[in-house]
Design an enzyme around this catalytic site. Structure first.
Site, PDB file in Angstrom:
ATOM      1  N   ARG A 188      59.910  31.828  35.201  1.00  0.00           N
ATOM      2  CA  ARG A 188      59.511  33.234  35.324  1.00  0.00           C
ATOM      3  C   ARG A 188      60.197  33.914  36.506  1.00  0.00           C
ATOM      4  O   ARG A 188      60.616  35.067  36.405  1.00  0.00           O
ATOM      5  CB  ARG A 188      57.999  33.322  35.466  1.00  0.00           C
ATOM      6  CG  ARG A 188      57.339  32.939  34.160  1.00  0.00           C
ATOM      7  CD  ARG A 188      55.853  32.982  34.273  1.00  0.00           C
ATOM      8  NE  ARG A 188      55.243  32.682  32.990  1.00  0.00           N
ATOM      9  CZ  ARG A 188      53.962  32.785  32.747  1.00  0.00           C
ATOM     10  NH1 ARG A 188      53.150  33.184  33.697  1.00  0.00           N
ATOM     11  NH2 ARG A 188      53.477  32.493  31.574  1.00  0.00           N
ATOM     12  N   ASP A 211      43.546  45.148  35.819  1.00  0.00           N
ATOM     13  CA  ASP A 211      44.343  43.927  35.817  1.00  0.00           C
ATOM     14  C   ASP A 211      45.189  43.960  37.092  1.00  0.00           C
ATOM     15  O   ASP A 211      45.428  45.023  37.663  1.00  0.00           O
ATOM     16  CB  ASP A 211      45.248  43.878  34.579  1.00  0.00           C
ATOM     17  CG  ASP A 211      45.727  42.469  34.251  1.00  0.00           C
ATOM     18  OD1 ASP A 211      45.203  41.860  33.306  1.00  0.00           O
ATOM     19  OD2 ASP A 211      46.624  41.953  34.965  1.00  0.00           O
TER      20      ASP A 211
HETATM   21  C1  LIG Z   1      45.306  35.321  29.565  1.00  0.00           C
HETATM   22  S1  LIG Z   1      45.101  37.022  29.981  1.00  0.00           S
HETATM   23  C2  LIG Z   1      43.490  37.353  29.322  1.00  0.00           C
HETATM   24  C3  LIG Z   1      43.394  38.746  28.782  1.00  0.00           C
HETATM   25  C4  LIG Z   1      42.040  39.094  28.125  1.00  0.00           C
HETATM   26  N1  LIG Z   1      40.993  39.092  29.103  1.00  0.00           N
HETATM   27  C5  LIG Z   1      41.717  38.160  26.996  1.00  0.00           C
HETATM   28  O1  LIG Z   1      40.863  37.298  27.145  1.00  0.00           O
HETATM   29  O2  LIG Z   1      42.342  38.270  25.940  1.00  0.00           O
HETATM   30  C6  LIG Z   1      44.779  36.910  31.741  1.00  0.00           C
HETATM   31  C7  LIG Z   1      44.974  38.224  32.477  1.00  0.00           C
HETATM   32  O3  LIG Z   1      44.432  38.065  33.787  1.00  0.00           O
HETATM   33  C8  LIG Z   1      45.240  38.799  34.675  1.00  0.00           C
HETATM   34  N2  LIG Z   1      45.043  38.300  36.043  1.00  0.00           N
HETATM   35  C9  LIG Z   1      45.512  37.152  36.601  1.00  0.00           C
HETATM   36  N3  LIG Z   1      45.136  37.063  37.879  1.00  0.00           N
HETATM   37  C10 LIG Z   1      44.402  38.176  38.146  1.00  0.00           C
HETATM   38  C11 LIG Z   1      43.756  38.670  39.301  1.00  0.00           C
HETATM   39  N4  LIG Z   1      43.795  37.992  40.456  1.00  0.00           N
HETATM   40  N5  LIG Z   1      43.103  39.857  39.221  1.00  0.00           N
HETATM   41  C12 LIG Z   1      43.068  40.559  38.055  1.00  0.00           C
HETATM   42  N6  LIG Z   1      43.683  40.152  36.925  1.00  0.00           N
HETATM   43  C13 LIG Z   1      44.340  38.964  36.975  1.00  0.00           C
HETATM   44  C14 LIG Z   1      46.652  38.577  34.143  1.00  0.00           C
HETATM   45  O4  LIG Z   1      47.554  39.565  34.614  1.00  0.00           O
HETATM   46  C15 LIG Z   1      46.423  38.609  32.647  1.00  0.00           C
HETATM   47  O5  LIG Z   1      46.674  39.894  32.120  1.00  0.00           O
END
Ligand SMILES: C[S@@+](CC[C@H](N)C(=O)[O-])C[C@H]1O[C@@H](n2cnc3c(N)ncnc32)[C@H](O)[C@@H]1O
Length: 241
Positions: free
Chosen positions: A5, A107
């Site tokens: 990445r 996010d």
């Molecule tokens: C696997 S996706 C899940 C999306 C959705 N909640 C779902 O279950 O389909 C995880 C998301 O968490 C976000 N994320 C990761 N670390 C984070 C943080 N410290 N604060 C807020 N969002 C975060 C990522 O950018 C990503 O968009």
């Protein structure tokens, strides 16, 4: 994974080594810190992922039909499929495109938030949705937009997209929330960090609000903060717990 990445960032910046990249980040990081963060996140999501949550949300919203405007929060909203699914659920629950609901979608990744704000997706993303939902809530692109669909503008109106890092020390959000969707993000954190996040998140839940969590997340280690109340659903723990 991290190598792959970040390599893309190095190529985009014309840098030849990770050392050069880190030196540049530390020297004059600026906007590159956000690009660095965006490059590292995993954004897998889909419309109506874990459909039982949306069935439950539908019931909870109907039960509160007379409670006035309700607030919902998707706190790791990724590219928007989750908050749009919440918005569709609200429209279906109240039988209107203007339900008394506001949805906050946050996010840490600004790129996925921009995708959510645009609300345009390849049609394959909605392939498995019920035909009625597709018809009511998505507009199919034509000509140069063939192969894409746009969410109904009324859904977009219900949602505020904003950056928010769950690791920050406090969350500037206007609750209380009837539902907080915190799904498939806690898996990236160790248990002490999960506890710290829950401690900040749970006070924003309404007294009868619920936390909707991912299928592989469990919080037995945080029973003093939240208690299970259904399949991957939690409520605020009572003081006696
Ligand atoms: C696997 S996706 C899940 C999306 C959705 N909640 C779902 O279950 O389909 C995880 C998301 O968490 C976000 N994320 C990761 N670390 C984070 C943080 N410290 N604060 C807020 N969002 C975060 C990522 O950018 C990503 O968009």
């Amino acid at each position: 994974m991290v190598y792959g990445r970040l390599s893309r960032r190095l190529r985009a910046l014309g840098l030849r080594s990770f050392k050069d990249y880190l030196d540049q980040l530390e020297r004059d990081g600026g906007d590159e810190w956000q690009a660095f963060t965006n490059a590292l996140t995993t954004n897998l999501t889909s419309f109506y992922r874990e459909p039982h949550h949306f069935e439950r949300l539908h019931e909870e919203l109907q039960r509160r039909a007379h409670d006035g405007p309700l607030k919902l929060w998707s706190c790791a909203s990724s590219t928007g499929e989750e908050p749009y699914s919440m918005a569709i659920t609200a429209c279906e629950a109240y039988g209107t495109l203007t339900p008394p609901v506001r949805i906050l979608a946050t996010d840490v990744d600004t790129q996925v938030l921009a995708t959510g704000e645009r609300g345009v997706y390849p049609v394959e993303r909605i392939a498995s949705l019920d035909a009625g939902l597709k018809k009511r809530y998505f507009q199919r692109g034509t000509g140069p937009h063939e192969g894409f669909c746009r969410v109904h503008p009324a859904l977009r109106q219900l949602i505020d997209f904003r950056p928010l890092n769950l690791l920050s020390s406090r969350y500037e959000v206007a609750g209380p929330f009837t539902a907080v969707f915190c799904r498939n993000v806690m898996i990236y954190f160790d248990k002490p960090t999960q506890r710290a996040i829950l401690t900040r998140l749970v006070p924003h839940l309404a007294d009868d609000g619920m936390l909707y969590t991912g299928h592989s997340e469990n919080y037995l280690h945080a029973a003093d903060i939240i208690q299970p109340c259904g399949r991957t659903l939690y409520r605020r723990a009572t003081k006696a717990a």
